[in-house]
Design an enzyme around this catalytic site. Structure first.
Site, mmCIF file in Angstrom:
data_model
loop_
_atom_site.group_PDB
_atom_site.id
_atom_site.type_symbol
_atom_site.label_atom_id
_atom_site.label_comp_id
_atom_site.label_asym_id
_atom_site.label_seq_id
_atom_site.Cartn_x
_atom_site.Cartn_y
_atom_site.Cartn_z
ATOM 1 N N CYS A 9 0.955 -1.411 -0.106
ATOM 2 C CA CYS A 9 -0.403 0.273 -0.387
ATOM 3 C C CYS A 9 0.567 1.266 0.401
ATOM 4 C CB CYS A 9 -1.204 0.311 0.857
ATOM 5 S SG CYS A 9 -0.115 -0.536 2.932
ATOM 6 N N ASN A 12 2.297 1.237 4.218
ATOM 7 C CA ASN A 12 2.954 -0.078 5.123
ATOM 8 C C ASN A 12 2.223 0.263 6.612
ATOM 9 O OD1 ASN A 12 5.374 -2.545 5.851
ATOM 10 N ND2 ASN A 12 3.501 -2.552 5.186
ATOM 11 N N CYS A 14 -1.656 0.629 7.469
ATOM 12 C CA CYS A 14 -2.867 0.385 7.439
ATOM 13 C C CYS A 14 -3.670 -1.141 6.809
ATOM 14 C CB CYS A 14 -3.979 1.704 7.138
ATOM 15 S SG CYS A 14 -3.575 2.810 8.331
ATOM 16 N N ARG A 15 -3.535 -1.009 5.746
ATOM 17 C CA ARG A 15 -4.059 -1.931 4.301
ATOM 18 C C ARG A 15 -3.008 -3.484 4.456
ATOM 19 N NH1 ARG A 15 -5.725 2.340 -0.331
ATOM 20 N NH2 ARG A 15 -2.940 3.210 0.977
ATOM 21 N N SER A 16 -1.658 -2.584 4.073
ATOM 22 C CA SER A 16 -0.731 -3.722 3.312
ATOM 23 C C SER A 16 -0.766 -4.982 4.841
ATOM 24 C CB SER A 16 0.306 -3.441 2.928
ATOM 25 O OG SER A 16 1.194 -2.582 3.562
ATOM 26 N N ASP A 126 -8.662 3.556 1.386
ATOM 27 C CA ASP A 126 -7.470 3.948 2.957
ATOM 28 C C ASP A 126 -7.969 4.403 3.403
ATOM 29 O OD1 ASP A 126 -4.719 4.750 3.884
ATOM 30 O OD2 ASP A 126 -3.625 5.115 2.321
#
Ligand code: 4NP
Length: 151
Positions: A9, A12, A14-16, A126
Site C-alpha cells: 500500500c 505500510n 494500515c492496509r498492507s 485507505d
C-alpha cells in the site's frame, strides 16, 4: 513450492499489514494445502520502522488479527525478484510499482481486488483517510478468501 507474496500500500501501516495478517491467518487455517511466504511494504517511506497504525491494530485485534510485531518498510528493487506476486491495494500503488519495476523483474503485479467482482470494489479504500477501519477489514477479508482460492 512456496509462493512468495508481498502486499503493498502507500504507508505500510494500515492496509498492507492488515492484508498480510489476515491472509496469513486464513492460510494457516486452511492448513497444509497452502504453502506461502507473506510480507508487506509501502511505496512511501514516511512510516518506515513503525508498527501498524494504532486504530488499525485495534480494529484488527477485535477480529483476532494480532500484528503489533510488524514494522513498516519501503518497497525495494530486490522485492521484484524476491517475490512471485506483488499485490497492490489501489491503482496508485500499482502505478508506482510499475514505475519502480527494475529490468529483470519477475514478480507479477496484481490488484488485491482483482478476484472479488461481487463486491464492486476496484481498490481497498485507505482507512488512514476514510477512518473506516472496519470497512477496510471487511473488504480485506473478502479479498483474502478470493485470493487464496485462486492460488
Ligand atoms: P496505508 O495508509 O497506505 O494503508 O498504510 C496510509 C498511512 C499513512 C499515510 C498514507 C497512507 N501517510 O501519508 O502518512
Amino acid at each position: 513450492m512456496t509462493t512468495r507474496i508481498l502486499f503493498v500500500c502507500l504507508g505500510n501501516i494500515c492496509r498492507s499489514p492488515s492484508a498480510e495478517a489476515v491472509t496469513r491467518r486464513m492460510a494457516e487455517k486452511r492448513g497444509v494445502n497452502i504453502d506461502i511466504d507473506i510480507d508487506s511494504a509501502g511505496t512511501g517511506a514516511w512510516h518506515v520502522g513503525e508498527p501498524p497504525y494504532g486504530a488499525m491494530q485495534q480494529a484488527a485485534l477485535a477480529r483476532g488479527y494480532d500484528m503489533p510485531s510488524l514494522r513498516a518498510r519501503q518497497v525495494n528493487k530486490a522485492d521484484f525478484t524476491d517475490f512471485d506476486l506483488i499485490v497492490a491495494m489501489d491503482a496508485d500503488n500499482l502505478a508506482n510499482l510499475r514505475h519502480e519495476q527494475p529490468p529483470g523483474a519477475t514478480a507479477e503485479l496484481v490488484l488485491f481486488t482483482d478476484h472479488v467482482p461481487q463486491t464492486g470494489a476496484d481498490h481497498v479504500p485507505d482507512p488512514y483517510y476514510t477512518r473506516d477501519f472496519d470497512g477496510a477489514l471487511d473488504l480485506i477479508e473478502q479479498c483474502a478468501v478470493a485470493f487464496l482460492d485462486q492460488l
